[in-house]
Design an enzyme around this catalytic site. Structure first.
Site, PDB file in Angstrom:
ATOM      1  N   HIS A 167      -0.630   5.008  -1.026  1.00 48.42           N
ATOM      2  CA  HIS A 167      -0.782   3.576  -0.749  1.00 48.42           C
ATOM      3  C   HIS A 167       0.552   2.892  -0.971  1.00 48.42           C
ATOM      4  O   HIS A 167       1.285   3.235  -1.907  1.00 48.42           O
ATOM      5  CB  HIS A 167      -1.832   2.935  -1.663  1.00 48.42           C
ATOM      6  CG  HIS A 167      -3.195   3.498  -1.444  1.00 48.42           C
ATOM      7  ND1 HIS A 167      -3.975   3.157  -0.363  1.00 48.42           N
ATOM      8  CD2 HIS A 167      -3.896   4.417  -2.135  1.00 48.42           C
ATOM      9  CE1 HIS A 167      -5.101   3.838  -0.408  1.00 48.42           C
ATOM     10  NE2 HIS A 167      -5.082   4.619  -1.473  1.00 48.42           N
ATOM     11  N   TYR A 189       3.053  -5.572   1.032  1.00 46.53           N
ATOM     12  CA  TYR A 189       3.275  -4.273   1.677  1.00 46.53           C
ATOM     13  C   TYR A 189       4.728  -4.009   2.069  1.00 46.53           C
ATOM     14  O   TYR A 189       5.043  -2.930   2.565  1.00 46.53           O
ATOM     15  CB  TYR A 189       2.381  -4.147   2.917  1.00 46.53           C
ATOM     16  CG  TYR A 189       0.906  -4.212   2.558  1.00 46.53           C
ATOM     17  CD1 TYR A 189       0.326  -3.229   1.758  1.00 46.53           C
ATOM     18  CD2 TYR A 189       0.099  -5.262   2.997  1.00 46.53           C
ATOM     19  CE1 TYR A 189      -1.013  -3.291   1.411  1.00 46.53           C
ATOM     20  CE2 TYR A 189      -1.244  -5.331   2.655  1.00 46.53           C
ATOM     21  CZ  TYR A 189      -1.790  -4.341   1.862  1.00 46.53           C
ATOM     22  OH  TYR A 189      -3.113  -4.392   1.506  1.00 46.53           O
ATOM     23  N   ALA A 213      -8.087   0.075   4.080  1.00 39.34           N
ATOM     24  CA  ALA A 213      -9.321  -0.432   3.474  1.00 39.34           C
ATOM     25  C   ALA A 213     -10.448   0.609   3.476  1.00 39.34           C
ATOM     26  O   ALA A 213     -11.354   0.554   2.634  1.00 39.34           O
ATOM     27  CB  ALA A 213      -9.764  -1.690   4.212  1.00 39.34           C
ATOM     28  N   ARG A 271       2.637  -7.956   8.105  1.00 45.16           N
ATOM     29  CA  ARG A 271       1.375  -8.141   7.373  1.00 45.16           C
ATOM     30  C   ARG A 271       1.660  -8.291   5.874  1.00 45.16           C
ATOM     31  O   ARG A 271       2.145  -7.347   5.249  1.00 45.16           O
ATOM     32  CB  ARG A 271       0.499  -6.904   7.597  1.00 45.16           C
ATOM     33  CG  ARG A 271      -0.752  -6.889   6.771  1.00 45.16           C
ATOM     34  CD  ARG A 271      -1.419  -5.516   6.785  1.00 45.16           C
ATOM     35  NE  ARG A 271      -2.626  -5.546   6.000  1.00 45.16           N
ATOM     36  CZ  ARG A 271      -3.200  -4.473   5.473  1.00 45.16           C
ATOM     37  NH1 ARG A 271      -2.680  -3.274   5.670  1.00 45.16           N
ATOM     38  NH2 ARG A 271      -4.292  -4.587   4.762  1.00 45.16           N
ATOM     39  N   ASN A 286      -3.117   7.481   4.136  1.00 41.70           N
ATOM     40  CA  ASN A 286      -3.318   6.124   3.643  1.00 41.70           C
ATOM     41  C   ASN A 286      -4.449   5.578   4.498  1.00 41.70           C
ATOM     42  O   ASN A 286      -4.220   5.146   5.636  1.00 41.70           O
ATOM     43  CB  ASN A 286      -2.055   5.280   3.792  1.00 41.70           C
ATOM     44  CG  ASN A 286      -2.276   3.858   3.282  1.00 41.70           C
ATOM     45  OD1 ASN A 286      -3.383   3.503   2.884  1.00 41.70           O
ATOM     46  ND2 ASN A 286      -1.224   3.060   3.286  1.00 41.70           N
ATOM     47  N   GLU A 330      -3.149  11.421  -1.226  1.00 35.77           N
ATOM     48  CA  GLU A 330      -3.493  10.024  -0.937  1.00 35.77           C
ATOM     49  C   GLU A 330      -2.301   9.141  -1.278  1.00 35.77           C
ATOM     50  O   GLU A 330      -1.740   9.265  -2.373  1.00 35.77           O
ATOM     51  CB  GLU A 330      -4.706   9.630  -1.784  1.00 35.77           C
ATOM     52  CG  GLU A 330      -5.121   8.185  -1.590  1.00 35.77           C
ATOM     53  CD  GLU A 330      -6.297   7.784  -2.482  1.00 35.77           C
ATOM     54  OE1 GLU A 330      -6.794   8.623  -3.263  1.00 35.77           O
ATOM     55  OE2 GLU A 330      -6.689   6.608  -2.389  1.00 35.77           O
ATOM     56  N   PRO A 371      -6.511   1.533   9.065  1.00 40.88           N
ATOM     57  CA  PRO A 371      -6.557   0.233   9.715  1.00 40.88           C
ATOM     58  C   PRO A 371      -5.545  -0.770   9.164  1.00 40.88           C
ATOM     59  O   PRO A 371      -5.260  -0.784   7.964  1.00 40.88           O
ATOM     60  CB  PRO A 371      -7.982  -0.262   9.445  1.00 40.88           C
ATOM     61  CG  PRO A 371      -8.431   0.503   8.252  1.00 40.88           C
ATOM     62  CD  PRO A 371      -7.754   1.841   8.351  1.00 40.88           C
ATOM     63  N   ASN A 372      -5.039  -1.562  10.089  1.00 39.26           N
ATOM     64  CA  ASN A 372      -4.108  -2.672   9.805  1.00 39.26           C
ATOM     65  C   ASN A 372      -2.696  -2.216   9.438  1.00 39.26           C
ATOM     66  O   ASN A 372      -1.795  -3.047   9.307  1.00 39.26           O
ATOM     67  CB  ASN A 372      -4.653  -3.620   8.715  1.00 39.26           C
ATOM     68  CG  ASN A 372      -5.960  -4.259   9.133  1.00 39.26           C
ATOM     69  OD1 ASN A 372      -6.039  -4.818  10.220  1.00 39.26           O
ATOM     70  ND2 ASN A 372      -6.994  -4.150   8.312  1.00 39.26           N
ATOM     71  N   ARG A 427      -4.584  -4.809  -8.209  1.00 38.74           N
ATOM     72  CA  ARG A 427      -5.106  -5.806  -7.281  1.00 38.74           C
ATOM     73  C   ARG A 427      -6.603  -6.046  -7.530  1.00 38.74           C
ATOM     74  O   ARG A 427      -7.099  -5.759  -8.613  1.00 38.74           O
ATOM     75  CB  ARG A 427      -4.805  -5.347  -5.846  1.00 38.74           C
ATOM     76  CG  ARG A 427      -3.295  -5.133  -5.628  1.00 38.74           C
ATOM     77  CD  ARG A 427      -2.986  -4.681  -4.222  1.00 38.74           C
ATOM     78  NE  ARG A 427      -3.382  -5.675  -3.242  1.00 38.74           N
ATOM     79  CZ  ARG A 427      -3.521  -5.426  -1.938  1.00 38.74           C
ATOM     80  NH1 ARG A 427      -3.280  -4.201  -1.476  1.00 38.74           N
ATOM     81  NH2 ARG A 427      -3.890  -6.381  -1.110  1.00 38.74           N
TER      82      ARG A 427
HETATM   83  C1  DQA Z   1      -3.463  -0.045   1.186  1.00 34.03           C
HETATM   84  C2  DQA Z   1      -4.315  -0.673   0.079  1.00 34.03           C
HETATM   85  C3  DQA Z   1      -5.689  -1.009   0.600  1.00 34.03           C
HETATM   86  O1  DQA Z   1      -6.480  -1.619  -0.416  1.00 34.03           O
HETATM   87  C4  DQA Z   1      -5.596  -1.999   1.758  1.00 34.03           C
HETATM   88  O2  DQA Z   1      -6.870  -2.262   2.297  1.00 34.03           O
HETATM   89  C5  DQA Z   1      -4.658  -1.536   2.816  1.00 34.03           C
HETATM   90  C6  DQA Z   1      -3.395  -0.947   2.410  1.00 34.03           C
HETATM   91  C7  DQA Z   1      -2.003   0.199   0.729  1.00 34.03           C
HETATM   92  O3  DQA Z   1      -1.326   0.987   1.371  1.00 34.03           O
HETATM   93  O4  DQA Z   1      -1.560  -0.407  -0.243  1.00 34.03           O
HETATM   94  O5  DQA Z   1      -4.889  -1.738   3.999  1.00 34.03           O
HETATM   95  O6  DQA Z   1      -4.015   1.194   1.538  1.00 34.03           O
END
Ligand code: DQA
Length: 157
Positions: free
Chosen positions: A113, A36, A90, A31, A87, A111, A23-24, A120
């Site tokens: 990110h 990011y 959240a 964003r 990835n 995994e 998501p997002n 964080r």
């Molecule tokens: C994320 C880190 C997560 O905590 C966050 O909610 C994201 C992006 C990252 O790629 O740094 O949406 O996965």
């Protein structure tokens, strides 16, 4: 002498990598660019395709904001992919359903990110994926995905 690279190349071409964005991540580029970066998801996917070409593997990418959609796509990886790079955004920190779907595939999982969650907020320090993953790559922006792709190929070839 010529036989070895040919064999390796055939094997690589058979490697199917699924990259799952949660998501997002569709908003990347605009964003929180300070967290990011400025790469858009389209740009990341195209860099992944380019690197996959160089590594002679096939890559498919998928993004959804919905937990159920992500579960469905991960489930479908069984028999259609050899390794999953994820990835989960959240959902990394909350989703037992995505963890269970990954386990059900019996595929190796990497995994990734963009940010380094361990630098964080405390709620980002827990990942429900990390202990079932072959490894985790965090904090390198879009390069986390590219490093993840190299790691995926290294695992399988
Ligand atoms: C994320 C880190 C997560 O905590 C966050 O909610 C994201 C992006 C990252 O790629 O740094 O949406 O996965």
């Amino acid at each position: 002498m010529a036989v070895k690279p040919q064999r390796r190349s055939r094997k690589r071409q058979a490697v199917r990598v699924l990259v799952v964005h949660g998501p997002n991540l569709n908003l990347l580029g605009t964003r929180e660019p300070n967290v990011y970066g400025r790469d858009t998801l389209k740009n990341i996917d195209s860099r992944l395709r380019q690197l996959a070409g160089e590594l002679e593997v096939s890559v498919e990418t998928f993004q959804s904001n919905g937990e159920g959609m992500l579960v469905d796509r991960v489930q479908a990886a069984r028999g259609t992919a050899d390794v999953i790079i994820i990835n989960a955004g959240a959902y990394t920190h909350t989703s037992v359903a995505i963890r269970d779907a990954l386990l059900a595939t019996e595929l190796p999982v990497i995994e990734v990110h963009l940010s380094n969650p361990y630098k964080r907020e405390a709620f980002r320090h827990r990942s429900l994926i990390s202990d079932i993953a072959a490894g985790q790559i965090v904090g390198f922006g879009a390069d986390s995905y590219l490093l993840g792709l190299r790691a995926a190929v290294g695992l399988l070839v």
